[in-house]
Design a protein around this motif. Structure first.
Motif, PDB file in Angstrom:
ATOM      1  N   LEU A 100      98.179  73.334  19.923  1.00  0.00           N
ATOM      2  CA  LEU A 100      99.237  74.481  19.914  1.00  0.00           C
ATOM      3  C   LEU A 100      99.664  74.617  21.651  1.00  0.00           C
ATOM      4  O   LEU A 100     100.700  75.007  21.862  1.00  0.00           O
ATOM      5  N   ALA A 101      98.694  74.586  22.458  1.00  0.00           N
ATOM      6  CA  ALA A 101      99.152  74.618  23.835  1.00  0.00           C
ATOM      7  C   ALA A 101      99.402  73.342  24.580  1.00  0.00           C
ATOM      8  O   ALA A 101     100.022  73.433  25.639  1.00  0.00           O
ATOM      9  N   ARG A 103     101.687  70.283  25.355  1.00  0.00           N
ATOM     10  CA  ARG A 103     103.308  70.203  25.536  1.00  0.00           C
ATOM     11  C   ARG A 103     103.839  69.176  24.447  1.00  0.00           C
ATOM     12  O   ARG A 103     104.990  69.393  23.835  1.00  0.00           O
ATOM     13  N   THR A 106     102.718  70.658  20.458  1.00  0.00           N
ATOM     14  CA  THR A 106     103.041  72.221  19.912  1.00  0.00           C
ATOM     15  C   THR A 106     104.475  72.099  19.107  1.00  0.00           C
ATOM     16  O   THR A 106     105.333  71.400  19.615  1.00  0.00           O
ATOM     17  N   THR A 109     107.379  75.293  21.997  1.00  0.00           N
ATOM     18  CA  THR A 109     107.286  75.734  23.575  1.00  0.00           C
ATOM     19  C   THR A 109     107.455  76.889  23.749  1.00  0.00           C
ATOM     20  O   THR A 109     107.163  77.567  24.926  1.00  0.00           O
ATOM     21  N   ARG A 113     103.366  78.027  21.837  1.00  0.00           N
ATOM     22  CA  ARG A 113     102.720  77.626  23.207  1.00  0.00           C
ATOM     23  C   ARG A 113     102.071  78.804  23.945  1.00  0.00           C
ATOM     24  O   ARG A 113     100.873  78.804  24.604  1.00  0.00           O
ATOM     25  N   TYR A 163      93.325  70.570  25.771  1.00  0.00           N
ATOM     26  CA  TYR A 163      94.897  70.723  25.740  1.00  0.00           C
ATOM     27  C   TYR A 163      95.298  69.798  26.988  1.00  0.00           C
ATOM     28  O   TYR A 163      96.456  69.181  26.929  1.00  0.00           O
ATOM     29  N   GLU A 167      97.630  66.281  26.780  1.00  0.00           N
ATOM     30  CA  GLU A 167      98.928  66.187  27.425  1.00  0.00           C
ATOM     31  C   GLU A 167      98.670  64.824  28.210  1.00  0.00           C
ATOM     32  O   GLU A 167      99.919  64.285  28.460  1.00  0.00           O
TER      33      GLU A 167
END
Length: 268
Positions: A100-101, A103, A106, A109, A113, A163, A167
């Motif tokens: 969820l965190a 980018r 998620t 945002t 987030r 996370y 990313e």
């Protein structure tokens, strides 16, 4: 005809040097001010006497009371259970928080987030000992408070590193899988998870290694484990027992560090 003399090269311009010296002066002034605040209530007689007190306590620790070692096996087992179960619980909660965190995974945002990031920051901001104090006050002393304290502390650590790994995944692999007509679940399963799996296991094992060290002292606030024995020995000034506990904690940490290094080496 006037001759122009060459300009002397300088690393910094006069204004820059003045600003630099001003900055150093401000830093020294801040240090002196902070030192005065920290030391204004210090009883310096105790500070000068500290080496003698340390030698006295060190003398009382020798020889270690090795006969006390069998009584520490169950607290050691409790400490390992606190660290292991707490790590598992923290990792289970941290996985969805990390997705969820990130980018690129998620669903929102603007709403989800920030909530996930707030959970990560909250978990990382509070030390496991503080979590244990709160949980002992809420659910009472015992191993459960220690397990939950370790889990709550682990969420932020694992969630943040995980996370960031999500990313940093290669977008080209995800685009290639998406181009085949794969749905979101298939992209997640075959495009993102394989890329972050080595990082996930490495982060989890590393956190378990850290949690063994932290769980060893949670008993000082009533959360069970070796810290409980440590607190009891300190209360009666049994320094020969204290040194045995410290040596056992040291041996456990060294062993967990070796296991953690071997597992990370095998994974990476």
């Amino acid at each position: 005809m006037t001759q122009t003399l060459p300009r002397e090269w300088a690393h910094r311009a006069p204004a820059q040097r003045a600003i630099l010296w001003l900055g150093w002066f401000a830093l020294v002034a801040l240090f002196v001010w902070c030192w005065q605040i920290m030391s204004q209530d210090t009883i310096w007689a105790f500070v000068w006497d500290a080496p003698d007190q340390a030698l006295d306590i060190g003398g009382r620790m020798m020889p270690p009371k090795w006969g006390y070692l069998p009584q520490l096996m169950k607290p050691l087992w409790d400490t390992l259970n606190i660290a292991t179960l707490g790590t598992i619980g923290g990792v289970i909660i941290a996985i969805p928080v990390a997705f969820l965190a990130a980018r690129n995974t998620t669903p929102s945002t603007t709403f989800l987030r920030p909530i996930a990031l707030f959970i990560i920051v909250t978990s990382r901001s509070i030390n496991s000992l503080i979590w244990a104090l709160l949980l002992v006050a809420i659910i009472g002393p015992g191993l459960l408070a220690g397990i939950l304290a370790i889990a709550l502390r682990s969420i932020g650590f694992v969630g943040k590193l995980l996370y960031e790994a999500i990313e940093e995944t290669d977008a080209r692999q995800i685009e290639a899988i998406t181009a085949t007509g794969a749905g979101p679940a298939q992209v997640l399963t075959y495009g993102i998870v394989p890329q972050i799996l080595p990082a996930f296991w490495s982060i989890s094992v590393f956190r378990w290694d850290i949690n063994i060290r932290e769980s060893a002292i949670l008993g000082l606030v009533g959360a069970g484990g070796l810290g409980l024995k440590m607190n009891a020995s300190l209360a009666i000034l049994a320094w020969d027992q204290v040194v045995v506990i410290l040596l056992l904690i040291l041996a456990t940490v060294v062993l967990s560090e070796w296991v953690s290094a071997q597992v990370r080496k095998a994974i990476i």
